[in-house]
Scaffold this motif. Sequence first.
Motif, mmCIF file in Angstrom:
data_model
loop_
_atom_site.group_PDB
_atom_site.id
_atom_site.type_symbol
_atom_site.label_atom_id
_atom_site.label_comp_id
_atom_site.label_asym_id
_atom_site.label_seq_id
_atom_site.Cartn_x
_atom_site.Cartn_y
_atom_site.Cartn_z
ATOM 1 N N VAL A 1 -2.672 3.240 5.062
ATOM 2 C CA VAL A 1 -3.458 2.888 6.243
ATOM 3 C C VAL A 1 -3.327 4.029 7.239
ATOM 4 N N GLY A 2 -4.352 4.172 8.084
ATOM 5 C CA GLY A 2 -4.286 5.234 9.075
ATOM 6 C C GLY A 2 -4.903 4.876 10.396
ATOM 7 N N ALA A 3 -5.847 3.915 10.372
ATOM 8 C CA ALA A 3 -6.584 3.567 11.576
ATOM 9 C C ALA A 3 -6.878 2.069 11.578
ATOM 10 N N ARG A 4 -7.222 1.566 12.739
ATOM 11 C CA ARG A 4 -7.390 0.128 12.934
ATOM 12 C C ARG A 4 -8.218 -0.565 11.856
ATOM 13 N N PRO A 5 -9.390 -0.037 11.453
ATOM 14 C CA PRO A 5 -10.165 -0.754 10.433
ATOM 15 C C PRO A 5 -9.419 -0.924 9.114
ATOM 16 N N ASN A 6 -8.480 0.002 8.824
ATOM 17 C CA ASN A 6 -7.721 -0.108 7.581
ATOM 18 C C ASN A 6 -6.807 -1.321 7.568
ATOM 19 N N TYR A 7 -6.290 -1.678 8.739
ATOM 20 C CA TYR A 7 -5.287 -2.748 8.787
ATOM 21 C C TYR A 7 -5.868 -4.068 8.287
ATOM 22 N N MET A 8 -7.097 -4.388 8.726
ATOM 23 C CA MET A 8 -7.719 -5.646 8.330
ATOM 24 C C MET A 8 -7.950 -5.700 6.828
ATOM 25 N N LYS A 9 -8.168 -4.546 6.224
ATOM 26 C CA LYS A 9 -8.436 -4.504 4.788
ATOM 27 C C LYS A 9 -7.154 -4.558 3.976
ATOM 28 N N MET A 10 -6.110 -3.926 4.480
ATOM 29 C CA MET A 10 -4.875 -3.842 3.709
ATOM 30 C C MET A 10 -4.056 -5.128 3.748
ATOM 31 N N ALA A 11 -4.091 -5.849 4.865
ATOM 32 C CA ALA A 11 -3.236 -7.041 4.997
ATOM 33 C C ALA A 11 -3.436 -8.039 3.860
ATOM 34 N N PRO A 12 -4.667 -8.459 3.550
ATOM 35 C CA PRO A 12 -4.828 -9.420 2.453
ATOM 36 C C PRO A 12 -4.515 -8.830 1.085
ATOM 37 N N ILE A 13 -4.694 -7.520 0.930
ATOM 38 C CA ILE A 13 -4.382 -6.894 -0.360
ATOM 39 C C ILE A 13 -2.895 -6.986 -0.648
ATOM 40 N N LEU A 14 -2.061 -6.688 0.343
ATOM 41 C CA LEU A 14 -0.613 -6.751 0.133
ATOM 42 C C LEU A 14 -0.159 -8.182 -0.136
ATOM 43 N N ARG A 15 -0.770 -9.152 0.568
ATOM 44 C CA ARG A 15 -0.419 -10.553 0.294
ATOM 45 C C ARG A 15 -0.805 -10.926 -1.131
ATOM 46 N N ALA A 16 -1.969 -10.458 -1.566
ATOM 47 C CA ALA A 16 -2.418 -10.768 -2.924
ATOM 48 C C ALA A 16 -1.519 -10.109 -3.968
ATOM 49 N N LEU B 1 2.716 -7.352 -7.939
ATOM 50 C CA LEU B 1 2.505 -5.907 -8.026
ATOM 51 C C LEU B 1 3.376 -5.233 -6.966
ATOM 52 N N PRO B 2 4.277 -4.363 -7.351
ATOM 53 C CA PRO B 2 5.108 -3.669 -6.351
ATOM 54 C C PRO B 2 4.257 -2.708 -5.532
ATOM 55 N N TRP B 3 4.585 -2.565 -4.255
ATOM 56 C CA TRP B 3 3.800 -1.693 -3.389
ATOM 57 C C TRP B 3 4.708 -1.014 -2.372
ATOM 58 N N VAL B 4 4.226 0.102 -1.885
ATOM 59 C CA VAL B 4 4.844 0.815 -0.758
ATOM 60 C C VAL B 4 3.724 1.103 0.224
ATOM 61 N N LEU B 5 3.933 0.789 1.501
ATOM 62 C CA LEU B 5 2.913 0.976 2.526
ATOM 63 C C LEU B 5 3.266 2.185 3.393
ATOM 64 N N VAL B 6 2.292 3.088 3.523
ATOM 65 C CA VAL B 6 2.479 4.254 4.385
ATOM 66 C C VAL B 6 1.390 4.266 5.453
ATOM 67 N N HIS B 7 1.808 4.501 6.691
ATOM 68 C CA HIS B 7 0.885 4.670 7.812
ATOM 69 C C HIS B 7 0.857 6.164 8.135
ATOM 70 N N THR B 8 -0.337 6.739 8.133
ATOM 71 C CA THR B 8 -0.411 8.173 8.406
ATOM 72 C C THR B 8 -0.208 8.508 9.870
ATOM 73 N N GLY B 9 -0.401 7.518 10.757
ATOM 74 C CA GLY B 9 -0.312 7.789 12.184
ATOM 75 C C GLY B 9 -1.584 8.372 12.759
ATOM 76 N N GLN B 10 -2.702 8.262 12.003
ATOM 77 C CA GLN B 10 -3.977 8.766 12.524
ATOM 78 C C GLN B 10 -4.317 8.084 13.844
ATOM 79 N N HIS B 11 -4.169 6.762 13.907
ATOM 80 C CA HIS B 11 -4.211 6.037 15.181
ATOM 81 C C HIS B 11 -2.773 5.791 15.585
ATOM 82 N N TYR B 12 -2.396 6.226 16.767
ATOM 83 C CA TYR B 12 -0.969 6.344 17.077
ATOM 84 C C TYR B 12 -0.561 5.597 18.333
#
Length: 379
Positions: free
Chosen positions: A12-27, A35-46
């Motif tokens: 994820v990097g910016a606000r629109p990404n958050y809404m998309k990623m949240a349900p994916i990680l729950r799923a 499914l194992p996952w690691v979440l990285v925030h690029t800090g594009q929106h800071y």
Amino acid sequence: MITTLSPVLCVVGARPNYMKMAPILRAFDEHHPALPWVLVHTGQHYDHAMNERLFRGLRLPTPQHNLEVGSGTHAVQTAEIMKRFEPLVDDIRPSCVLVVGDVNSTLACALVAVKKHVPVVHVEAGLRSGDRAMPEEINRILVDRVSDRLYTTERSALDNLVREGVDAGWVHFAGNVMIDSLLSSRPLAVPPVKTLADHGIDPALIADGRYGVVTLHRPSNVDDPEQLKRLASMLSQAAERLPLVFAIHPRTRGNLEKFGLGALLQNPRIALLPPLGYLEMLGLMSDATVMVTDSGGLQEETTALSVPCLTLRENTERPITVEQGTNTVIGIDAALFVRSLDDILVTGGKRGRVPEYWDGNAARRIAADLYGWLQQRGA
């Protein structure tokens, strides 16, 4: 077939990404096996305070890694993300890199992954506006061309991808994960009167239940002084017809001040708010008479909420919101804006229908397909 998957490296990097990623990680967590996952925030929106509110509202876990890239030109930001993301890929050795949407972070991390022979998975693939003056359009095209698995939000996206040379067998129609977030969060939405009161605005402004919600952030709309002046004047006119709640993006606020245009919006029928948390914006949108925006994601959300949307752009990469949903693309035609607004106030405007697979289960479909795909690859 393998029994243990390497982690999916999710970006994820910016606000629109958050809404998309949240349900994916729950799923991913709910899938059997998980499914194992690691979440990285690029800090594009800071904006750390805003990020924390959004993550909390969306029930999005705290990222294990934050690259803290910050702002910069497109070239500088993209290059800095790539430089900081590459060591993570080397360290984590993921089964794939999963990117969402069309921001610079999406492109930068996809480029790193493909050059290191790590499969790229793109959620929200195949959307096209046809306008290459939009940085997001360039990002969308490039990410789709280097992706190995592409998940689409609407069936027409497949035509765009095939026309550009993408193998149809790499594409899976899963639905819209933005709507997964919206439907699961709607019971938690903050009432509009509370949002106004919390920001020092008299809730009596929307006492009769009719109001518009406004967002503007596209560089093409807010970086040019004449364009921004025209839009501010249009909003001032609209406020004569119904009150407006304007959640002002920092870029937009800065340019209003820089160009000396702030006075155009000093209107008692326009509530000027800072950027809002997800649950605050969801509450405002859900009860709104109309949404006025240049955001792609809000075009989708208003369609799901059956709220008329007037898009202040010349095109949209989400045509399904026009063809089936509640969206009308009006550009910056002041006369058309007034006519469209008057029609909404008289008739209620477009209500449309909710598109196929915008049902709250898109992320589950992605998790099931991705698990099978990774198993086949022996990831």
